[in-house]
Scaffold this motif. Structure first.
Motif, PDB file in Angstrom:
ATOM      1  N   ARG A  19       0.838  -1.207   0.000  1.00  0.00           N
ATOM      2  CA  ARG A  19       0.000   0.000   0.000  1.00  0.00           C
ATOM      3  C   ARG A  19       0.866   1.248   0.000  1.00  0.00           C
ATOM      4  NH1 ARG A  19      -4.249   0.032   4.458  1.00  0.00           N
ATOM      5  NH2 ARG A  19      -4.575   2.055   3.524  1.00  0.00           N
ATOM      6  N   ARG A  85      -7.249   9.746  -6.315  1.00  0.00           N
ATOM      7  CA  ARG A  85      -8.049   8.707  -5.636  1.00  0.00           C
ATOM      8  C   ARG A  85      -7.159   7.587  -5.108  1.00  0.00           C
ATOM      9  NH1 ARG A  85     -11.768   9.922  -9.893  1.00  0.00           N
ATOM     10  NH2 ARG A  85     -10.887   8.282 -11.179  1.00  0.00           N
ATOM     11  N   ASP A  86      -6.183   7.165  -5.928  1.00  0.00           N
ATOM     12  CA  ASP A  86      -5.278   6.096  -5.498  1.00  0.00           C
ATOM     13  C   ASP A  86      -4.463   6.520  -4.286  1.00  0.00           C
ATOM     14  OD1 ASP A  86      -6.188   4.399  -7.439  1.00  0.00           O
ATOM     15  OD2 ASP A  86      -4.465   4.668  -8.773  1.00  0.00           O
ATOM     16  N   ASP A  88      -5.261   8.774  -2.031  1.00  0.00           N
ATOM     17  CA  ASP A  88      -6.174   8.803  -0.885  1.00  0.00           C
ATOM     18  C   ASP A  88      -6.511   7.393  -0.415  1.00  0.00           C
ATOM     19  OD1 ASP A  88      -6.163  11.548  -1.095  1.00  0.00           O
ATOM     20  OD2 ASP A  88      -8.102  11.654  -2.124  1.00  0.00           O
ATOM     21  N   ASN A  89      -6.719   6.498  -1.360  1.00  0.00           N
ATOM     22  CA  ASN A  89      -7.083   5.121  -1.025  1.00  0.00           C
ATOM     23  C   ASN A  89      -5.953   4.400  -0.312  1.00  0.00           C
ATOM     24  OD1 ASN A  89      -8.630   2.685  -1.072  1.00  0.00           O
ATOM     25  ND2 ASN A  89      -7.433   2.023  -2.823  1.00  0.00           N
ATOM     26  N   TYR A  90      -4.745   4.485  -0.869  1.00  0.00           N
ATOM     27  CA  TYR A  90      -3.631   3.725  -0.309  1.00  0.00           C
ATOM     28  C   TYR A  90      -3.076   4.341   0.967  1.00  0.00           C
ATOM     29  CZ  TYR A  90      -3.561   0.926  -4.526  1.00  0.00           C
ATOM     30  OH  TYR A  90      -3.904   0.083  -5.542  1.00  0.00           O
ATOM     31  N   ARG A  93      -6.357   5.730   4.167  1.00  0.00           N
ATOM     32  CA  ARG A  93      -7.031   4.770   5.042  1.00  0.00           C
ATOM     33  C   ARG A  93      -6.045   3.960   5.864  1.00  0.00           C
ATOM     34  NH1 ARG A  93     -10.556   1.199   1.202  1.00  0.00           N
ATOM     35  NH2 ARG A  93      -8.557   0.227   1.382  1.00  0.00           N
TER      36      ARG A  93
END
Length: 98
Positions: A19, A85-86, A88-90, A93
């Protein structure tokens, strides 16, 4: 309280490393995509690994790249949003999964 088994801890560590790597990759991409005048100065082209020995390959790539140039602004915008988005996602979270 339950103690993690070593194999579970190693698996979680590997997942976090992946991640983090993906998040760092998204940050690098986002930084590059947000350069001032990117579209003016960047030449984004489709290239073939198939080689120019195949009849029509060079001509077809020329036509594809003409069409790519017309759509480049939308493509860069879409890629920028996906990189955000990637990232923020990786990375966003990460605290939830620790």
């Amino acid at each position: 309280m339950m103690t993690l088994r070593i194999d579970e801890a190693a698996k979680r560590a590997t997942n976090l490393q992946h991640r983090l790597w993906n998040g760092e990759r998204a940050i690098k991409a986002l930084t590059w995509l947000k350069q001032p005048d990117l579209i003016k100065h960047a030449e984004l082209r489709i290239v073939s690994q198939w080689g120019a020995s195949h009849d029509g390959n060079k001509a077809a790539l020329e036509y594809l790249n003409i069409e790519l140039a017309k759509a480049m602004e939308k493509i860069v915008g879409d890629a920028t949003r996906q990189a955000q988005r990637d990232m923020d996602n990786y990375l966003g979270r990460q605290a939830e999964h620790d």
